[in-house]
Design a protein around this motif. Structure first.
Motif, PDB file in Angstrom:
ATOM      1  N   LEU A  91       0.833  -1.206   0.000  1.00  0.00           N
ATOM      2  CA  LEU A  91       0.000   0.000   0.000  1.00  0.00           C
ATOM      3  C   LEU A  91       0.872   1.263   0.000  1.00  0.00           C
ATOM      4  O   LEU A  91       0.612   2.219  -0.738  1.00  0.00           O
ATOM      5  CB  LEU A  91      -0.922   0.008   1.221  1.00  0.00           C
ATOM      6  CG  LEU A  91      -2.099  -0.971   1.208  1.00  0.00           C
ATOM      7  CD1 LEU A  91      -2.744  -1.034   2.583  1.00  0.00           C
ATOM      8  CD2 LEU A  91      -3.135  -0.572   0.167  1.00  0.00           C
ATOM      9  N   ILE A  92       1.913   1.260   0.831  1.00  0.00           N
ATOM     10  CA  ILE A  92       2.802   2.421   0.910  1.00  0.00           C
ATOM     11  C   ILE A  92       3.550   2.625  -0.402  1.00  0.00           C
ATOM     12  O   ILE A  92       3.670   3.745  -0.899  1.00  0.00           O
ATOM     13  CB  ILE A  92       3.787   2.243   2.084  1.00  0.00           C
ATOM     14  CG1 ILE A  92       3.029   2.229   3.419  1.00  0.00           C
ATOM     15  CG2 ILE A  92       4.834   3.350   2.082  1.00  0.00           C
ATOM     16  CD1 ILE A  92       3.894   1.898   4.611  1.00  0.00           C
ATOM     17  N   GLU A  93       4.053   1.534  -0.978  1.00  0.00           N
ATOM     18  CA  GLU A  93       4.790   1.635  -2.235  1.00  0.00           C
ATOM     19  C   GLU A  93       3.919   2.201  -3.356  1.00  0.00           C
ATOM     20  O   GLU A  93       4.412   2.923  -4.230  1.00  0.00           O
ATOM     21  CB  GLU A  93       5.318   0.262  -2.634  1.00  0.00           C
ATOM     22  CG  GLU A  93       6.443  -0.256  -1.754  1.00  0.00           C
ATOM     23  CD  GLU A  93       6.802  -1.686  -2.071  1.00  0.00           C
ATOM     24  OE1 GLU A  93       6.204  -2.243  -3.038  1.00  0.00           O
ATOM     25  OE2 GLU A  93       7.673  -2.248  -1.375  1.00  0.00           O
ATOM     26  N   ARG A  94       2.647   1.876  -3.337  1.00  0.00           N
ATOM     27  CA  ARG A  94       1.749   2.315  -4.400  1.00  0.00           C
ATOM     28  C   ARG A  94       1.030   3.620  -4.068  1.00  0.00           C
ATOM     29  O   ARG A  94       0.155   4.053  -4.805  1.00  0.00           O
ATOM     30  CB  ARG A  94       0.739   1.204  -4.706  1.00  0.00           C
ATOM     31  CG  ARG A  94       1.423  -0.067  -5.179  1.00  0.00           C
ATOM     32  CD  ARG A  94       0.478  -1.124  -5.656  1.00  0.00           C
ATOM     33  NE  ARG A  94       1.225  -2.242  -6.231  1.00  0.00           N
ATOM     34  CZ  ARG A  94       0.659  -3.281  -6.851  1.00  0.00           C
ATOM     35  NH1 ARG A  94      -0.669  -3.330  -6.963  1.00  0.00           N
ATOM     36  NH2 ARG A  94       1.406  -4.239  -7.352  1.00  0.00           N
ATOM     37  N   GLY A  95       1.401   4.206  -2.951  1.00  0.00           N
ATOM     38  CA  GLY A  95       0.837   5.500  -2.597  1.00  0.00           C
ATOM     39  C   GLY A  95      -0.618   5.463  -2.197  1.00  0.00           C
ATOM     40  O   GLY A  95      -1.329   6.465  -2.326  1.00  0.00           O
ATOM     41  N   VAL A  96      -1.075   4.326  -1.683  1.00  0.00           N
ATOM     42  CA  VAL A  96      -2.464   4.193  -1.248  1.00  0.00           C
ATOM     43  C   VAL A  96      -2.535   4.476   0.245  1.00  0.00           C
ATOM     44  O   VAL A  96      -1.944   3.745   1.058  1.00  0.00           O
ATOM     45  CB  VAL A  96      -3.021   2.786  -1.539  1.00  0.00           C
ATOM     46  CG1 VAL A  96      -4.478   2.680  -1.081  1.00  0.00           C
ATOM     47  CG2 VAL A  96      -2.911   2.470  -3.024  1.00  0.00           C
ATOM     48  N   THR A  97      -3.230   5.518   0.622  1.00  0.00           N
ATOM     49  CA  THR A  97      -3.364   5.886   2.032  1.00  0.00           C
ATOM     50  C   THR A  97      -4.533   5.133   2.654  1.00  0.00           C
ATOM     51  O   THR A  97      -5.663   5.206   2.174  1.00  0.00           O
ATOM     52  CB  THR A  97      -3.594   7.399   2.185  1.00  0.00           C
ATOM     53  OG1 THR A  97      -2.506   8.100   1.570  1.00  0.00           O
ATOM     54  CG2 THR A  97      -3.687   7.780   3.651  1.00  0.00           C
ATOM     55  N   ARG A  98      -4.230   4.399   3.720  1.00  0.00           N
ATOM     56  CA  ARG A  98      -5.284   3.601   4.368  1.00  0.00           C
ATOM     57  C   ARG A  98      -4.939   3.403   5.831  1.00  0.00           C
ATOM     58  O   ARG A  98      -3.829   2.973   6.161  1.00  0.00           O
ATOM     59  CB  ARG A  98      -5.425   2.241   3.671  1.00  0.00           C
ATOM     60  CG  ARG A  98      -6.623   1.440   4.164  1.00  0.00           C
ATOM     61  CD  ARG A  98      -6.735   0.111   3.430  1.00  0.00           C
ATOM     62  NE  ARG A  98      -7.972  -0.565   3.763  1.00  0.00           N
ATOM     63  CZ  ARG A  98      -9.124  -0.389   3.143  1.00  0.00           C
ATOM     64  NH1 ARG A  98      -9.192   0.459   2.143  1.00  0.00           N
ATOM     65  NH2 ARG A  98     -10.199  -1.046   3.514  1.00  0.00           N
ATOM     66  N   ARG A  99      -5.875   3.717   6.695  1.00  0.00           N
ATOM     67  CA  ARG A  99      -5.706   3.485   8.128  1.00  0.00           C
ATOM     68  C   ARG A  99      -6.398   2.168   8.483  1.00  0.00           C
ATOM     69  O   ARG A  99      -7.616   2.088   8.516  1.00  0.00           O
ATOM     70  CB  ARG A  99      -6.309   4.634   8.927  1.00  0.00           C
ATOM     71  CG  ARG A  99      -5.626   5.988   8.700  1.00  0.00           C
ATOM     72  CD  ARG A  99      -6.258   7.079   9.547  1.00  0.00           C
ATOM     73  NE  ARG A  99      -6.149   6.786  10.972  1.00  0.00           N
ATOM     74  CZ  ARG A  99      -6.724   7.507  11.932  1.00  0.00           C
ATOM     75  NH1 ARG A  99      -7.473   8.556  11.605  1.00  0.00           N
ATOM     76  NH2 ARG A  99      -6.575   7.180  13.199  1.00  0.00           N
ATOM     77  N   TRP A 100      -5.603   1.148   8.747  1.00  0.00           N
ATOM     78  CA  TRP A 100      -6.222  -0.155   9.016  1.00  0.00           C
ATOM     79  C   TRP A 100      -5.510  -0.947  10.114  1.00  0.00           C
ATOM     80  O   TRP A 100      -5.858  -2.065  10.400  1.00  0.00           O
ATOM     81  CB  TRP A 100      -6.315  -0.977   7.741  1.00  0.00           C
ATOM     82  CG  TRP A 100      -4.991  -1.347   7.125  1.00  0.00           C
ATOM     83  CD1 TRP A 100      -4.093  -0.509   6.539  1.00  0.00           C
ATOM     84  CD2 TRP A 100      -4.431  -2.665   7.018  1.00  0.00           C
ATOM     85  NE1 TRP A 100      -3.003  -1.209   6.090  1.00  0.00           N
ATOM     86  CE2 TRP A 100      -3.186  -2.524   6.352  1.00  0.00           C
ATOM     87  CE3 TRP A 100      -4.871  -3.927   7.410  1.00  0.00           C
ATOM     88  CZ2 TRP A 100      -2.367  -3.627   6.079  1.00  0.00           C
ATOM     89  CZ3 TRP A 100      -4.065  -5.026   7.127  1.00  0.00           C
ATOM     90  CH2 TRP A 100      -2.827  -4.856   6.472  1.00  0.00           C
ATOM     91  N   TRP A 101      -4.499  -0.363  10.768  1.00  0.00           N
ATOM     92  CA  TRP A 101      -3.842  -0.956  11.932  1.00  0.00           C
ATOM     93  C   TRP A 101      -3.473  -2.430  11.705  1.00  0.00           C
ATOM     94  O   TRP A 101      -3.998  -3.335  12.380  1.00  0.00           O
ATOM     95  CB  TRP A 101      -4.738  -0.827  13.161  1.00  0.00           C
ATOM     96  CG  TRP A 101      -5.120   0.588  13.444  1.00  0.00           C
ATOM     97  CD1 TRP A 101      -4.345   1.554  14.039  1.00  0.00           C
ATOM     98  CD2 TRP A 101      -6.370   1.218  13.117  1.00  0.00           C
ATOM     99  NE1 TRP A 101      -5.034   2.745  14.111  1.00  0.00           N
ATOM    100  CE2 TRP A 101      -6.280   2.579  13.554  1.00  0.00           C
ATOM    101  CE3 TRP A 101      -7.543   0.784  12.504  1.00  0.00           C
ATOM    102  CZ2 TRP A 101      -7.332   3.468  13.392  1.00  0.00           C
ATOM    103  CZ3 TRP A 101      -8.587   1.676  12.329  1.00  0.00           C
ATOM    104  CH2 TRP A 101      -8.468   3.001  12.779  1.00  0.00           C
TER     105      TRP A 101
END
Length: 202
Positions: A91-101
């Motif tokens: 997710l970080i590599e693809r620039g997808v922001t997501r809060r999911w712990w």
């Protein structure tokens, strides 16, 4: 009059209504949330074996990591954190922001699995030494399934997003094999309830 074919004309591309699925674009298993929940609950959690196996199988392709999907599926509680970390890093590599712990979800899943396996191993001792042990163990089984289902569902939603298909359009329909597992799970649950009512243990 027929128009002669131009050999320099590029071939027509197929138009799809679903996202293209390649190992590079979809390094994880993609499945719709409704389908996931139905299969998980209907099979009383056994679906997680297939779920873990699919995720690790897809992640292994095209990478130099030594990964054996079958052991990682059977012993999913030991590899839940590793899978969550890979989903989060993608997710970080693809620039997808997501809060999911991710680590919290993986830890909660592991705790519930340990309680579940521990109670199964200690079942004979508990039955003979703890009053109403069977009742507590039954309730534990009831709690484990929805909690683990919720944890893995959150991980699945993150995996779908990491694969560029947050709505899981490529895998939201039920197949004949899915229906067979659902019927098998419902039959096993119905028999367990019937036997419990008949013997008075439910």
């Amino acid at each position: 009059m027929s128009i002669p074919h131009d050999p320099y004309t590029p071939p027509a591309t197929e138009v799809r209504d679903t996202p293209p699925e390649t190992i590079r674009d979809a390094p994880f298993y993609v499945v719709a949330p409704t389908k996931f929940v139905v299969l998980y609950v209907a099979t009383l959690g056994l679906y997680q074996l297939f779920w873990f196996w699919m995720h690790w199988s897809r992640w292994r392709v095209g990478r130099r990591e030594t990964i054996w999907p079958v052991p990682r599926a059977v012993f999913g509680l030991f590899y839940a954190h590793a899978l969550a970390r890979r989903i989060d890093s993608t997710l970080i590599e693809r620039g997808v922001t997501r809060r999911w712990w991710p680590m919290t979800l993986a830890t909660l899943f592991v705790v519930m699995e340990v309680l579940n396996y521990g109670s199964a191993i200690a079942w004979p001792w508990l039955i003979f030494h703890v009053s109403d042990a069977w009742l507590w163990l039954e309730w534990l089984g009831v709690i484990v399934i929805p909690v683990n289902c919720a944890c893995l569902l959150r991980m699945q939603l993150a995996a779908n997003a990491a694969c560029g298909d947050p709505d899981a359009r490529r895998n939201r329909r039920f197949t004949i094999y899915n229906l067979a597992w659902i019927l098998l799970g419902i039959s096993a649950t119905a028999w367990t309830v019937y036997d419990g009512l008949r013997t008075g243990t439910l």
